[in-house]
Design a protein around this motif. Sequence first.
Motif, PDB file in Angstrom:
ATOM      1  N   VAL A   1       5.425  -2.546  -4.270  1.00  0.00           N
ATOM      2  CA  VAL A   1       4.040  -3.026  -4.329  1.00  0.00           C
ATOM      3  C   VAL A   1       3.411  -2.549  -5.632  1.00  0.00           C
ATOM      4  CG1 VAL A   1       1.784  -3.065  -3.230  1.00  0.00           C
ATOM      5  CG2 VAL A   1       3.812  -2.806  -1.809  1.00  0.00           C
ATOM      6  N   GLU A   2       3.083  -3.474  -6.515  1.00  0.00           N
ATOM      7  CA  GLU A   2       2.394  -3.114  -7.740  1.00  0.00           C
ATOM      8  C   GLU A   2       0.911  -3.399  -7.585  1.00  0.00           C
ATOM      9  OE1 GLU A   2       4.226  -4.746 -11.178  1.00  0.00           O
ATOM     10  OE2 GLU A   2       6.206  -3.979 -10.660  1.00  0.00           O
ATOM     11  N   ASP A   3       0.113  -2.447  -8.010  1.00  0.00           N
ATOM     12  CA  ASP A   3      -1.344  -2.564  -7.785  1.00  0.00           C
ATOM     13  C   ASP A   3      -2.062  -2.232  -9.084  1.00  0.00           C
ATOM     14  OD1 ASP A   3      -3.915  -2.482  -6.923  1.00  0.00           O
ATOM     15  OD2 ASP A   3      -3.722  -0.660  -5.747  1.00  0.00           O
ATOM     16  N   TYR A   4      -2.227  -3.227  -9.919  1.00  0.00           N
ATOM     17  CA  TYR A   4      -2.901  -2.998 -11.184  1.00  0.00           C
ATOM     18  C   TYR A   4      -4.388  -3.202 -11.052  1.00  0.00           C
ATOM     19  CZ  TYR A   4       1.744  -2.908 -13.171  1.00  0.00           C
ATOM     20  OH  TYR A   4       3.043  -2.581 -13.457  1.00  0.00           O
TER      21      TYR A   4
ATOM     22  N   TYR B   1     -10.990   7.306  -6.425  1.00  0.00           N
ATOM     23  CA  TYR B   1     -11.394   7.272  -7.836  1.00  0.00           C
ATOM     24  C   TYR B   1     -11.689   5.861  -8.346  1.00  0.00           C
ATOM     25  CZ  TYR B   1      -9.577  11.912  -7.142  1.00  0.00           C
ATOM     26  OH  TYR B   1      -9.345  13.161  -6.631  1.00  0.00           O
ATOM     27  N   GLY B   2     -11.523   4.850  -7.482  1.00  0.00           N
ATOM     28  CA  GLY B   2     -11.957   3.504  -7.843  1.00  0.00           C
ATOM     29  C   GLY B   2     -11.009   2.719  -8.713  1.00  0.00           C
ATOM     30  N   LYS B   3     -10.094   3.402  -9.380  1.00  0.00           N
ATOM     31  CA  LYS B   3      -9.107   2.706 -10.207  1.00  0.00           C
ATOM     32  C   LYS B   3      -7.721   3.080  -9.710  1.00  0.00           C
ATOM     33  CE  LYS B   3     -11.910   2.126 -14.317  1.00  0.00           C
ATOM     34  NZ  LYS B   3     -12.240   2.613 -15.639  1.00  0.00           N
ATOM     35  N   SER B   4      -6.763   2.189  -9.937  1.00  0.00           N
ATOM     36  CA  SER B   4      -5.408   2.466  -9.451  1.00  0.00           C
ATOM     37  C   SER B   4      -4.717   3.484 -10.356  1.00  0.00           C
ATOM     38  CB  SER B   4      -4.587   1.185  -9.408  1.00  0.00           C
ATOM     39  OG  SER B   4      -4.277   0.757 -10.717  1.00  0.00           O
ATOM     40  N   LEU B   5      -3.728   4.143  -9.785  1.00  0.00           N
ATOM     41  CA  LEU B   5      -2.903   5.073 -10.552  1.00  0.00           C
ATOM     42  C   LEU B   5      -2.201   4.331 -11.685  1.00  0.00           C
ATOM     43  CD1 LEU B   5      -1.768   7.925 -10.848  1.00  0.00           C
ATOM     44  CD2 LEU B   5      -0.089   7.388  -9.068  1.00  0.00           C
ATOM     45  N   PHE B   6      -1.779   3.081 -11.435  1.00  0.00           N
ATOM     46  CA  PHE B   6      -1.169   2.254 -12.481  1.00  0.00           C
ATOM     47  C   PHE B   6      -2.097   2.111 -13.677  1.00  0.00           C
ATOM     48  CE2 PHE B   6       1.192   0.741  -8.797  1.00  0.00           C
ATOM     49  CZ  PHE B   6       2.475   0.660  -9.300  1.00  0.00           C
ATOM     50  N   HIS B   7      -3.340   1.773 -13.382  1.00  0.00           N
ATOM     51  CA  HIS B   7      -4.337   1.548 -14.438  1.00  0.00           C
ATOM     52  C   HIS B   7      -4.457   2.785 -15.324  1.00  0.00           C
ATOM     53  CE1 HIS B   7      -8.436   1.887 -16.085  1.00  0.00           C
ATOM     54  NE2 HIS B   7      -8.399   0.562 -16.210  1.00  0.00           N
TER      55      HIS B   7
ATOM     56  N   MET C   1       3.494   6.387  -2.048  1.00  0.00           N
ATOM     57  CA  MET C   1       2.714   5.188  -1.722  1.00  0.00           C
ATOM     58  C   MET C   1       1.356   5.597  -1.131  1.00  0.00           C
ATOM     59  SD  MET C   1       3.230   1.934  -2.141  1.00  0.00           S
ATOM     60  CE  MET C   1       4.885   1.346  -1.878  1.00  0.00           C
ATOM     61  N   ASN C   2       1.370   6.633  -0.283  1.00  0.00           N
ATOM     62  CA  ASN C   2       0.124   7.137   0.301  1.00  0.00           C
ATOM     63  C   ASN C   2      -0.769   7.780  -0.759  1.00  0.00           C
ATOM     64  OD1 ASN C   2       2.526   7.748   2.426  1.00  0.00           O
ATOM     65  ND2 ASN C   2       0.736   6.928   3.460  1.00  0.00           N
ATOM     66  N   ILE C   3      -0.143   8.477  -1.692  1.00  0.00           N
ATOM     67  CA  ILE C   3      -0.892   9.104  -2.787  1.00  0.00           C
ATOM     68  C   ILE C   3      -1.599   8.024  -3.608  1.00  0.00           C
ATOM     69  CG2 ILE C   3      -0.667  10.395  -4.964  1.00  0.00           C
ATOM     70  CD1 ILE C   3       1.725  11.889  -3.555  1.00  0.00           C
ATOM     71  N   ARG C   4      -0.892   6.913  -3.890  1.00  0.00           N
ATOM     72  CA  ARG C   4      -1.496   5.795  -4.616  1.00  0.00           C
ATOM     73  C   ARG C   4      -2.725   5.251  -3.883  1.00  0.00           C
ATOM     74  NH1 ARG C   4       2.897   1.339  -5.578  1.00  0.00           N
ATOM     75  NH2 ARG C   4       0.969   0.183  -5.364  1.00  0.00           N
TER      76      ARG C   4
END
Length: 323
Positions: free
Chosen positions: A320-323, A292-298, A282-285
């Motif tokens: 927690v999903e963060d798209y 980097y301005g964009k989520s890991l999900f993206h 979660m911290n890495i996300r």
Amino acid sequence: MLMFGVQGTILPAPDFSPVMDAQMIGGALQEYDCNKDMLIDILTQRCNAQRIMIAEAYQSMYGKDLIADLKENLSGHFKDVMVGLMYPPPSYDAHELWHAMKGSGTEENCLIDILASRTNGEIFQMKEAYYLQYNSDLQEDIYSETSGHFRDTLMNLVQGTREEGYTNPAMAAQDAMVLWEACQQKTGEHKTMLQMILCNKSYQQLWMVFQEFQNISGQDMVDAINECYDGYFQELLVAIVLCVRDKPAFFAYRLYSAIHEFGFHNKTVIRILIARSEIDLMNIRKRYKERYGKSLFHDIKNFASGHYEKALLAICAGDVEDY
């Protein structure tokens, strides 16, 4: 050193029944073309200890090994994710190190990621698991598969003898001076001194040393290493410094590099997501999004597809999903 509550994305599932999960997985594996969605729903939503209990229930129920059945029924990177989730953390590290060294050529980045970031306790358990799984000594294998100061540094790290919690402010300036000289002189002896400090001093001590280094040299520790050294030795030293400063940020950087610089280096992405899922993913996300301005999900959605993508996103999600 940045101190905050570390948080994984995968937590123990409430109302857990290993027998029921084992039955559902057995059914999923027997379906034509295998019910991959069912496997994802169960295995990515249970913590590692619960998955081990599922495997034990599966063995009792079907008289078969769950990891072997997953390997037989799945393929590609999706198989790597599902199988990887079934290993206890020390065994997974051992598995990754073994394959990094025993394939055609050594995958140095895997050795760097794991050995630069693990605690003494994690290293001890990893060495034990390595011997039990492969009847081989991890230190001996590292010695035979690597060379030079890169090998010396790995051999030092795999001892698992880093000081823990110890600080000596009076020594910090002295150690910083040794590091500065090592970056100026670059002799074999200086390289040895450099890696001895980075591999053996506590994180708390090194945090002070890096501040003193900045005062003495007017240069950031990472910049100095990049300027003075090259190759895998340089990459390993930088990894240690980054882990001392902010381990989640180090893994965010490694994920970003693996996704963008190597055209999606699947092994690295899978290894980091699985290994950190119950520690600090979660911290890495958060670090990834900040830096980097964009989520890991993206970024995963842009480069992966199908059930493989779904499995990676499920590991990342937590609650927690963060798209």
